[in-house]
Design an enzyme around this catalytic site. Structure first.
Site, mmCIF file in Angstrom:
data_model
loop_
_atom_site.group_PDB
_atom_site.id
_atom_site.type_symbol
_atom_site.label_atom_id
_atom_site.label_comp_id
_atom_site.label_asym_id
_atom_site.label_seq_id
_atom_site.Cartn_x
_atom_site.Cartn_y
_atom_site.Cartn_z
ATOM 1 N N THR A 162 4.928 3.298 -3.014
ATOM 2 C CA THR A 162 4.433 4.655 -2.776
ATOM 3 C C THR A 162 5.229 5.242 -1.615
ATOM 4 O O THR A 162 6.297 5.793 -1.813
ATOM 5 C CB THR A 162 2.913 4.674 -2.502
ATOM 6 O OG1 THR A 162 2.597 3.704 -1.498
ATOM 7 C CG2 THR A 162 2.129 4.379 -3.761
ATOM 8 N N LYS A 188 3.688 -4.155 -2.054
ATOM 9 C CA LYS A 188 3.933 -2.788 -1.617
ATOM 10 C C LYS A 188 2.925 -2.435 -0.545
ATOM 11 O O LYS A 188 1.808 -2.971 -0.504
ATOM 12 C CB LYS A 188 3.845 -1.788 -2.776
ATOM 13 C CG LYS A 188 2.505 -1.669 -3.477
ATOM 14 C CD LYS A 188 1.486 -0.779 -2.830
ATOM 15 C CE LYS A 188 2.061 0.573 -2.501
ATOM 16 N NZ LYS A 188 1.028 1.389 -1.759
ATOM 17 N N THR A 199 -2.974 -7.343 0.817
ATOM 18 C CA THR A 199 -2.207 -6.136 1.093
ATOM 19 C C THR A 199 -2.623 -5.084 0.102
ATOM 20 O O THR A 199 -3.480 -5.310 -0.721
ATOM 21 C CB THR A 199 -0.709 -6.406 0.995
ATOM 22 O OG1 THR A 199 -0.016 -5.202 1.289
ATOM 23 C CG2 THR A 199 -0.320 -6.886 -0.363
ATOM 24 N N ASN A 410 2.289 11.176 6.612
ATOM 25 C CA ASN A 410 0.931 11.301 6.088
ATOM 26 C C ASN A 410 0.492 12.755 5.945
ATOM 27 O O ASN A 410 -0.332 13.076 5.085
ATOM 28 C CB ASN A 410 -0.042 10.517 6.974
ATOM 29 C CG ASN A 410 0.044 9.033 6.689
ATOM 30 O OD1 ASN A 410 -0.477 8.569 5.678
ATOM 31 N ND2 ASN A 410 0.729 8.295 7.545
#
Length: 415
Positions: A162, A188, A199, A410
């Site tokens: 991502t 990831k 994770t 973000n």
């Protein structure tokens, strides 16, 4: 740019007998990117998994738990990126189930034998039509001559990204009972990382023969020594999933005791793969410029060591100080103090920053000079060592700094 981490090369990744991988571009969120991955697993393989402790668990996490509790042999996994299918209610559950059903139908297995995974934006409906339309291409890729190759592991690592800037993948080989055993894994994650189990997404496979009864314990054991010791920002994702697959194709004697001396090489290889992937997540943390090891020793037990380590590793004030190479180290002491140890004796605290002794018996070391602290903080890799003076327990957490780019990434995540 990741901290002392570069993209893996296909030639360094090993195929795992009994696992075939296919990757497709399904246009789930953005066009022209790998975003749909299937793992096809041979019959007779054993699987263990751990999932997020976030109570707002995503639909695919809920479905995976259902399928694993049914006791079926797992024959396939399907992973999409670009959409988390979390916070999507009953329609999200339905879409996760339909994804598993579609792959099961194509493979002529039961739908409970398929595990679905998703990662990406939360609270948006999964574009099921795109997932289903992309599945034939992923299956064709898995069925190609390269479907079992190391190159496919790299494609899969790319296909689950991502905000990651680099794919995360690694392989190891080890001898077990005279047989060569392979371990390969991908993961990831770059933000929303304080998994509290594993994770965001991690998949490790080996061709070793491992008893089914050991697999969940093995997944937990690996997570606890790797993914459970990393944090980027203290946020626990809704989609965290970590799966370990053992296909049994190596032909070694059945591993029925993980503490057996004869299988320590295998356990070490599995742990090394898991830790490498966990460290890669921190090194590729959103906007990270520094990789920081927080080592706490002298605790009464490991739990309180982790409380202190995470208090330091999560502190925005500490993390921004590291980004600026500003030896404002009272911020570390403040985090130690609010970590939640009610009877902590501050006069016993010791603090080392790399090779520099900063705090002795709770106060500034008389020989400490700020320029020495700054020298250590300018490095790309930093060790923070904290002594509590309470006992013999110790534990370690790995984290990164907070930079301007963390906010930018973000703020722009959905654009």
């Amino acid at each position: 740019m990741a901290v002392n981490y570069s993209a893996p090369q296909a030639q360094d990744l090993f195929p795992v007998a009994g696992v075939r991988i296919g990757v497709a571009e399904a246009g789930i969120r953005k066009a022209n990117r790998k975003d749909l991955t299937v793992f096809l697993i041979d019959e007779g393989s054993t699987v263990g998994a751990v999932f997020t402790q976030n109570r707002y668990a995503a639909a695919p996490v809920q479905v995976c738990r259902e399928h694993l509790s049914a006791g079926q042999d797992v024959r396939a996994m399907v992973v999409n990126t670009g959409n988390a299918n979390a916070g999507t209610g009953e329609p999200g559950l339905s879409n996760a189930r339909k994804t598993a059903q579609a792959l099961a139908l194509a493979l002529n297995v039961r739908h409970e034998q398929v595990l679905p995974f998703s990662t990406g934006v939360i609270m948006e409906p999964l574009p099921l039509d795109r997932v289903l339309a992309g599945m034939p291409a992923a299956l064709a890729d898995a069925g190609s001559a390269d479907g079992a190759s190391g190159a496919q592991w790299l494609k899969a690592a790319e296909g689950i990204m991502t905000t990651d800037t680099l794919p995360k993948a690694v392989s190891r080989r080890v001898q077990v009972g005279g047989k060569t055993v392979t371990v390969s894994g991908i993961a990831k994650g770059a933000g929303m990382i304080r998994p509290n189990m594993a994770t965001m997404l991690g998949f490790v496979a080996t061709d070793a023969v491992i008893a089914p009864s050991l697999m969940n314990g093995l997944a937990r054991r690996l997570a606890d020594s790797s993914f459970n010791r990393v944090t980027v920002d203290g946020d626990t994702s809704t989609n965290d999933s970590f799966v370990v697959v053992a296909t049994g194709k190596a032909g070694n004697a059945v591993v029925s005791d993980l503490d057996d001396a004869e299988v320590q090489g295998l356990l070490s290889a599995l742990t090394e793969v898991a830790q490498f992937l966990a460290h890669a997540i921190v090194r590729d943390g959103e906007g990270a410029t520094k990789f920081i090891t927080v080592q706490v020793e002298g605790g009464k037990d490991r739990e309180e060591c982790l409380k202190v380590a995470y208090a330091v590793a999560h502190s925005p004030l500490v993390k921004t100080a590291f980004f600026a190479s500003d030896p404002n180290l009272g911020r570390i002491l403040a985090a130690v103090g609010y970590a939640g140890i009610a009877d902590l004796d501050a006069t016993k605290i010791e603090l080392h920053l790399g090779d520099v002794h900063v705090v002795r018996q709770g106060g500034r070391h008389p020989d400490y000079r700020e320029e020495d602290g700054q020298r250590v903080m300018k490095a790309a890799e930093i060790l923070v060592r904290i002594g509590l003076g309470r006992g013999g327990a110790a534990d370690t957490v790995w984290t990164c700094d907070f930079s301007h780019d963390y906010v930018t990434i973000n703020a722009d995540y959905r654009s």
